[in-house]
Scaffold this active site. Structure first.
Site, PDB file in Angstrom:
ATOM      1  N   GLU A  77      10.785  -4.291   4.053  1.00 11.64           N
ATOM      2  CA  GLU A  77      11.400  -3.842   3.076  1.00 11.64           C
ATOM      3  C   GLU A  77      12.813  -4.315   2.990  1.00 11.64           C
ATOM      4  OE1 GLU A  77      10.294  -1.915   0.711  1.00 11.64           O
ATOM      5  OE2 GLU A  77       8.340  -1.498   1.479  1.00 11.64           O
ATOM      6  N   GLY A 127       0.752  -1.374   0.210  1.00 10.96           N
ATOM      7  CA  GLY A 127      -0.114   0.230   0.098  1.00 10.96           C
ATOM      8  C   GLY A 127       0.941   1.215  -0.164  1.00 10.96           C
ATOM      9  N   PRO A 128       0.236   2.528  -0.209  1.00 13.51           N
ATOM     10  CA  PRO A 128       1.005   3.624  -0.009  1.00 13.51           C
ATOM     11  C   PRO A 128       1.666   3.875   1.023  1.00 13.51           C
ATOM     12  CG  PRO A 128      -1.605   3.964  -0.662  1.00 13.51           C
ATOM     13  CD  PRO A 128      -1.354   2.814  -0.290  1.00 13.51           C
ATOM     14  N   SER A 129       2.781   4.697   0.888  1.00 14.27           N
ATOM     15  CA  SER A 129       3.657   5.189   2.307  1.00 14.27           C
ATOM     16  C   SER A 129       2.552   5.881   3.097  1.00 14.27           C
ATOM     17  CB  SER A 129       4.678   5.902   2.043  1.00 14.27           C
ATOM     18  OG  SER A 129       5.481   5.323   1.098  1.00 14.27           O
ATOM     19  N   GLY A 130       2.864   5.497   4.588  1.00 17.46           N
ATOM     20  CA  GLY A 130       2.166   6.186   5.617  1.00 17.46           C
ATOM     21  C   GLY A 130       0.651   5.600   5.821  1.00 17.46           C
ATOM     22  N   GLY A 131       0.618   4.293   5.427  1.00 14.76           N
ATOM     23  CA  GLY A 131      -0.624   3.226   5.594  1.00 14.76           C
ATOM     24  C   GLY A 131      -0.653   2.773   7.030  1.00 14.76           C
ATOM     25  N   GLY A 132       0.365   2.695   7.595  1.00 13.46           N
ATOM     26  CA  GLY A 132       0.639   2.089   8.823  1.00 13.46           C
ATOM     27  C   GLY A 132       1.085   0.676   9.036  1.00 13.46           C
ATOM     28  N   LYS A 133       1.884   0.358   7.744  1.00 15.90           N
ATOM     29  CA  LYS A 133       2.544  -1.132   7.661  1.00 15.90           C
ATOM     30  C   LYS A 133       3.728  -1.224   8.846  1.00 15.90           C
ATOM     31  CE  LYS A 133       3.621  -0.272   3.538  1.00 15.90           C
ATOM     32  NZ  LYS A 133       2.886   1.340   2.938  1.00 15.90           N
ATOM     33  N   THR A 134       4.479  -0.329   8.997  1.00 20.53           N
ATOM     34  CA  THR A 134       5.479  -0.522  10.119  1.00 20.53           C
ATOM     35  C   THR A 134       4.963  -0.380  11.443  1.00 20.53           C
ATOM     36  OG1 THR A 134       7.239   0.471   8.319  1.00 20.53           O
ATOM     37  CG2 THR A 134       7.818   0.538  10.641  1.00 20.53           C
TER      38      THR A 134
END
Length: 621
Positions: free
Chosen positions: A506, A376-383
């Site tokens: 990543e 998903g786009p950056s800033g989506g909460g993945k990390t």
């Protein structure tokens, strides 16, 4: 009203400081012995002026017996030895107190949650460990004795003076209270200045640590001048505090000297008149002057003690704040052991203190041995999701379960032991390759195990070419190794941990194509038979994942296989068209670029393909 509150505030400020010292469990026996020896030395000093008085008033050297000479010499020797041993013991107690404080702080820093370090700079923590504890050591080892010996010397000297001539002694008390009226406010100013100095020192240390740890970024960005100015600002602030402290000291020292000289003039003038009139003997006047010195010198030491005490109070406040910070809860109802089961994320929500929710009702399930990809786009909460899985933070609502049990039931150590984490940065600590490979393991690692793990991570080749092999120093944060080499060391380290759950953040995004190819092979070996969750921006690395979760602004907007998301999720389809150079005249016949590499599905042999090559139609793959 102000006058009555000030002592209460001072007393209230002293209580935490004294409690902090008590909690370090100093050797009270050694402390008492050291103070006792200091008092003996002081008491011996009180006898000497009386002996001098007798000499002046009629004794001659001829009338002094050898026994008296031996007694005086013995007293001087005893005073010297007692003073020296006292200084050594106080220093030992001070060092042990500081060591105990630093031990408590170091343990505290290691069990504080990640959120603490989000709010507090590393350099400030370093300053707590070094500068603030050093101030407390100075107080105990260099100034504590002066409090007790000074009081004894002053009280003892005044008592003898009252016995010798109470009228002339009262003259002293007309001057001493006046000096106290000036010294007390100066002490309060010193407290404020010292507290500001400690805060500024912590900030300056944080600036230095941050810049020097990222010196390559500073140089590559041409930011030397900018950082010099920032550092210079800190230096000038410290200079300002230092000058203000110097001003207070410049007022205190001359004031004490002025009081001493004024008293000396008064005593000599008034005492001379008393001697001439026969009220006072010459010996008593000499004794008066010597006792005056034994009052003024301890007063100077007491002034230094209270100045250092003000500094120590400011330092102890910061230490107490750190020690009171909330720790991670390491205990659990049970250990996270046994067979791997499904991991369920149910309605997970989380937000940092300063912003809106980063995750909002996130739910999905990871089955044992399968690969789950988060895209998903950056800033989506993945990390952030990874951080919650690692239990760096606790969710604000929702729960993570394993085998139906909330992971909060498991002890932190046993839970994190199940997880192998490989990130984009692949952090390494200063030390050898072997030390980094075995980092955090609670057992001895044999050379054969190191070599086997390195071979599976495709790291054995470059390690063998290094002059010192596994004993090669990697430098601070592993700067002596390339990005691909650091990644392979991180993968080998994860292999040695033998985790049940694998988290890849990543893991190949910053590598060149050649390094990525080798790292992908190593990751393929690492993923065998493990529940794997992957964060990826490049879809080519995750198209064959068992399930792909698409996250936008903290929410899951799509979930399924690559084919299902291509069909049902518009934004995922746009990502795929941009990244995989796909021709999409119709979805069932979509073709993925030949040679795309990624985390593949299980092969017929039960092994995961490290290099899945995808071609033809999706239905055929």
């Amino acid at each position: 009203m102000k006058n009555t509150q000030a002592p209460q505030k001072q007393g209230a400020a002293m209580k935490p400081f004294l409690k902090l010292l008590h909690e370090t469990k100093p050797s009270y026996m050694l402390l008492a012995l050291a103070l006792g020896l200091s008092m003996i030395s002081t008491l011996v000093g009180l006898v000497i002026p009386m002996f001098t008085k007798n000499l002046v008033d009629g004794f001659s050297l001829a009338s002094v017996s050898r026994l008296q000479i031996a007694g005086i010499a013995g007293a001087f020797i005893a005073q010297t030895i007692a003073g020296g041993v006292s200084i050594y013991l106080l220093n030992a107690v001070g060092q042990k107190v500081v060591a105990g404080l630093r031990d408590r702080l170091w343990r505290k820093f290691l069990v504080l949650p990640v959120s603490y370090y989000n709010e507090n700079r590393t350099g400030e923590s370093v300053s707590r460990m070094t500068n603030d504890t050093g101030i407390l050591k100075t107080l105990i080892s260099e100034h504590l004795a002066s409090l007790f010996t000074g009081v004894i010397s002053i009280v003892g000297s005044i008592s003898v003076l009252l016995f010798l001539n109470w009228k002339m002694t009262l003259v002293l008390f007309t001057v001493l209270p006046l000096s106290a009226l000036i010294l007390v406010p100066l002490g309060r100013q010193m407290y404020k200045i010292s507290k500001g100095t400690q805060d500024e020192t912590a900030s300056f240390t944080a600036t230095l640590s941050g810049v020097l740890s990222e010196i390559r970024l500073v140089k590559s960005s041409g930011a030397e001048q900018k950082e010099y100015e920032a550092g210079r600002s800190g230096i000038m602030n410290l200079l300002s505090f230092g000058i203000r402290e110097g001003k207070i000291s410049a007022m205190i020292s001359p004031l004490v000297s002025f009081v001493f000289m004024m008293l000396l003039v008064v005593i000599i003038g008034y005492g001379g008149m008393q001697v001439s009139s026969g009220v006072l003997t010459a010996g008593e006047l000499v004794a008066f002057i010597l006792y005056l010195i034994q009052i003024i010198m301890p007063l100077t030491q007491l002034t230094q003690f209270f100045t250092q005490l003000q500094k120590a109070k400011g330092a102890s406040e910061r230490i107490i704040e750190t020690l009171a910070a909330e720790e991670e809860v390491y205990e659990g109802v049970e250990e996270a052991t046994g067979e791997e089961g499904p991991i369920d994320v149910e309605d997970l929500s989380f937000g940092y203190k300063t912003g809106e929710k980063v995750l909002n009702k996130v739910s999905f399930t990871m089955l044992p041995g399968q690969v789950t990809a988060i895209v998903g786009p950056s800033g989506g909460g993945k990390t952030t999701l990874f951080s919650l899985l690692e239990r760096f933070y606790e969710p604000q609502s929702g729960v993570i379960r394993m085998n139906g049990k909330p992971v909060s039931m498991f002890s932190l150590k046993s839970w994190r032991k199940r997880i192998g984490y490989v990130s984009q940065e692949s952090p390494l600590l200063a030390g050898t390759i072997a030390e980094n490979l075995g980092y955090g393991l609670d057992r001895e690692i044999s050379k054969e195990e190191l070599q086997a793990a390195a071979a599976m991570a495709y790291a054995d080749g470059f390690i063998a070419e290094l002059p010192d092999g596994y004993n090669t120093d990697v430098g601070e944060r592993g700067v002596k190794l390339s990005g691909g080499q650091r990644q392979r060391i991180a993968i080998a380290r994860a292999l040695l941990r033998d985790p049940k759950i694998l988290m890849l953040d990543e893991a190949t995004s910053s590598l060149d194509s050649q390094s990525e190819a080798v790292v992908q092979k190593a990751l393929g070996n690492l993923m065998q038979g493990r529940t794997t969750i992957v964060i990826a921006h490049r879809l080519a690395t995750v198209v064959n994942a068992d399930q792909i979760i698409f996250m936008e602004k903290g929410r899951i907007t799509g979930k399924g296989t690559h084919e299902e998301l291509l069909r049902d999720h518009e934004l995922y389809r746009e990502f795929a068209e941009q990244q995989l150079q796909m021709n999409t005249p119709e979805l069932p016949g979509t073709v993925i670029e030949e040679g795309a590499r990624g985390y593949g599905q299980n092969t017929g042999s039960g092994r995961r393909s490290a290099y899945p090559r995808i071609g033809g139609s999706l239905s055929e793959s």
